[in-house]
Scaffold this motif. Structure first.
Motif, mmCIF file in Angstrom:
data_model
loop_
_atom_site.group_PDB
_atom_site.id
_atom_site.type_symbol
_atom_site.label_atom_id
_atom_site.label_comp_id
_atom_site.label_asym_id
_atom_site.label_seq_id
_atom_site.Cartn_x
_atom_site.Cartn_y
_atom_site.Cartn_z
ATOM 1 N N VAL A 55 0.910 -1.437 0.313
ATOM 2 C CA VAL A 55 0.041 0.502 0.683
ATOM 3 C C VAL A 55 0.710 1.047 0.017
ATOM 4 N N PHE A 56 0.569 2.312 -0.863
ATOM 5 C CA PHE A 56 1.151 3.807 -0.680
ATOM 6 C C PHE A 56 -0.044 4.618 -0.408
ATOM 7 N N LYS A 57 0.589 5.361 0.095
ATOM 8 C CA LYS A 57 -0.493 6.925 0.429
ATOM 9 C C LYS A 57 0.434 7.849 0.305
ATOM 10 N N PHE A 58 -0.135 8.721 -0.225
ATOM 11 C CA PHE A 58 0.493 9.828 -1.280
ATOM 12 C C PHE A 58 -1.090 10.957 -0.372
ATOM 13 N N SER A 75 4.159 -4.157 3.297
ATOM 14 C CA SER A 75 4.247 -3.009 4.061
ATOM 15 C C SER A 75 2.954 -1.801 3.170
ATOM 16 N N VAL A 76 3.395 -1.276 4.335
ATOM 17 C CA VAL A 76 2.125 -0.101 3.850
ATOM 18 C C VAL A 76 3.627 1.563 3.749
ATOM 19 N N THR A 77 3.294 2.640 2.814
ATOM 20 C CA THR A 77 4.421 3.118 3.295
ATOM 21 C C THR A 77 3.209 4.424 2.658
ATOM 22 N N LEU A 78 3.940 5.811 3.836
ATOM 23 C CA LEU A 78 3.377 6.684 4.098
ATOM 24 C C LEU A 78 4.396 8.442 3.436
ATOM 25 N N TRP A 79 4.059 8.708 1.686
ATOM 26 C CA TRP A 79 5.330 9.256 1.258
ATOM 27 C C TRP A 79 4.707 10.660 1.608
ATOM 28 N N LYS A 80 5.503 10.823 2.556
ATOM 29 C CA LYS A 80 5.423 12.661 2.687
ATOM 30 C C LYS A 80 6.273 13.521 2.774
ATOM 31 N N ASP A 81 6.189 14.638 2.499
ATOM 32 C CA ASP A 81 7.028 15.795 2.379
ATOM 33 C C ASP A 81 7.938 16.315 3.358
ATOM 34 N N TYR A 88 6.042 2.137 6.443
ATOM 35 C CA TYR A 88 7.103 3.453 5.942
ATOM 36 C C TYR A 88 6.591 4.554 6.267
ATOM 37 N N VAL A 89 7.675 5.549 7.267
ATOM 38 C CA VAL A 89 7.531 6.892 6.319
ATOM 39 C C VAL A 89 8.550 7.756 5.654
ATOM 40 N N LYS A 90 7.844 8.139 4.722
ATOM 41 C CA LYS A 90 9.644 7.838 3.338
ATOM 42 C C LYS A 90 9.010 9.362 2.948
ATOM 43 N N SER A 91 10.350 9.587 2.049
ATOM 44 C CA SER A 91 10.235 11.521 1.416
ATOM 45 C C SER A 91 9.802 10.899 0.239
ATOM 46 N N PHE A 92 8.973 11.637 -0.611
ATOM 47 C CA PHE A 92 8.112 11.944 -1.577
ATOM 48 C C PHE A 92 9.592 12.688 -2.575
ATOM 49 N N ASP A 93 10.132 13.301 -2.034
ATOM 50 C CA ASP A 93 11.090 13.749 -3.064
ATOM 51 C C ASP A 93 12.580 13.150 -2.948
ATOM 52 N N ASN A 94 12.849 12.781 -2.134
ATOM 53 C CA ASN A 94 13.676 11.590 -2.428
ATOM 54 C C ASN A 94 13.426 10.247 -2.064
ATOM 55 N N LYS A 99 14.980 7.249 -3.094
ATOM 56 C CA LYS A 99 15.896 6.454 -2.426
ATOM 57 C C LYS A 99 16.100 6.790 -1.122
ATOM 58 N N ALA A 100 16.145 7.640 -0.422
ATOM 59 C CA ALA A 100 16.720 7.701 1.229
ATOM 60 C C ALA A 100 15.906 6.629 2.188
ATOM 61 N N ASP A 101 16.321 6.099 3.237
ATOM 62 C CA ASP A 101 15.675 5.314 3.758
ATOM 63 C C ASP A 101 14.392 5.989 4.518
ATOM 64 N N GLY A 102 14.240 6.781 5.345
ATOM 65 C CA GLY A 102 13.070 7.365 5.440
ATOM 66 C C GLY A 102 12.871 6.621 7.032
ATOM 67 N N THR A 103 12.010 6.055 7.997
ATOM 68 C CA THR A 103 11.383 5.365 8.934
ATOM 69 C C THR A 103 10.474 4.077 8.781
ATOM 70 N N VAL A 104 10.960 2.985 9.615
ATOM 71 C CA VAL A 104 10.449 2.210 9.370
ATOM 72 C C VAL A 104 9.520 1.388 10.782
ATOM 73 N N ILE A 105 8.626 1.328 10.457
ATOM 74 C CA ILE A 105 8.029 1.133 12.101
ATOM 75 C C ILE A 105 7.567 -0.352 11.704
ATOM 76 N N ARG A 106 7.882 -1.043 13.357
ATOM 77 C CA ARG A 106 8.193 -2.838 12.990
ATOM 78 C C ARG A 106 7.452 -2.854 14.264
#
Ligand code: ASP
Ligand code: MG
Length: 246
Positions: free
Chosen positions: A3-6, A172-178, A231-237, A239-246
């Motif tokens: 799941v991707f969330k924008f 997984s679920v990824t929240l793409w954030k600014d 996952y909480v990841k950067s929409f603009d970047n 490839k960067a790892d961001g945060t994983v909550i598990r």
């Protein structure tokens, strides 16, 4: 399936929509893509709804919350229609799903409670009857069994993504954030804020309860119960790892 969330900030302009296309193309798994209204659309629709509210009050009519949901849900319905159409015309074949037929809730307008079993059944049926690698669906909105549109509370799209992720037992679920991920403080207020690479579900729940706005408070529980990483990841970047909550 993943799941991707924008959120609104990720779909505030055409550049954001093109970026969604490239993130979907870079992903090999099947995807359920949950999208918010464009930019600050929900705030603008609230202003429109409020005009009706004032007239209803003058006419001594109630049930305003129903009218509110009817207005603000248009934000997500239209953003997803536009984005689905753009993706279909640009090599990202996808199926648009109507959350009003899938995210089933009670009739608590503006803060509806999800009926998980019914939602799960409807989502699985939709996927089975319309096989696709990519599905596009609205965050934040749902409907009662009778088909009356409801919303889950402001900023509720994260929660929608978690409910859908739980329903399909997503990988997984990824929240793409600014922002680059979950940070130690609000970067707008504290420039020493640093990225937290990994958190437990318990730590994340405590963080959302402390009033941090990065993740909607109801998001963690459905995922924690099923051990689905968030996952909480950067929409603009991306490839960067961001945060994983598990
Ligand atoms: N569009 C809705 C809001 O702004 C839901 C969301 O973005 O999560 O509150
Ligand atoms: Mg929003």
């Amino acid at each position: 399936m993943k799941v991707f969330k924008f959120g609104g900030a990720s779909v505030k302009d055409a550049r954001g929509v093109r970026n969604i296309a490239s993130l979907i193309l870079a992903e090999e798994s099947d995807l359920l893509v949950v999208i918010s209204a464009i930019g600050k659309t929900t705030n603008a629709l609230e202003v429109v709804a409020e005009t009706h509210h004032r007239m209803m009050e003058d006419l001594a009519l109630d049930d305003y919350d129903k009218i509110y949901d009817a207005f603000v849900s248009q934000g997500e319905l239209n953003s997803t229609r536009i984005i689905s159409e753009y993706l279909n015309r640009n090599g990202v074949h996808n199926t648009w799903l109507d959350a009003r037929r899938i995210m089933i809730t009670d009739n608590t307008h503006r803060a509806a409670n999800v009926r998980f079993e019914e939602t799960q059944k409807r989502l699985k049926d939709a996927i089975k009857t319309r096989p696709s690698r990519v599905y596009i669906i609205q965050g934040y909105i749902g409907a009662t069994e009778e088909g009356e549109v409801t919303t889950l509370g402001r900023e509720g799209s994260d929660y929608s993504a978690a409910v859908f992720g739980a329903a399909v037992l997503a990988d997984s679920v990824t929240l793409w954030k600014d922002v680059p991920g979950v940070l130690t403080a609000d970067p707008r207020k504290d420039e020493t804020a640093t990225l937290i690479p990994e958190m437990t579900y318990e730590e994340a729940i405590r963080l959302t309860e402390s009033g941090a706005q990065i993740i909607h408070p109801k998001t963690i529980k459905p995922l924690a119960e099923r051990h689905i990483p968030l996952y909480v990841k950067s929409f603009d970047n991306p490839k960067a790892d961001g945060t994983v909550i598990r």
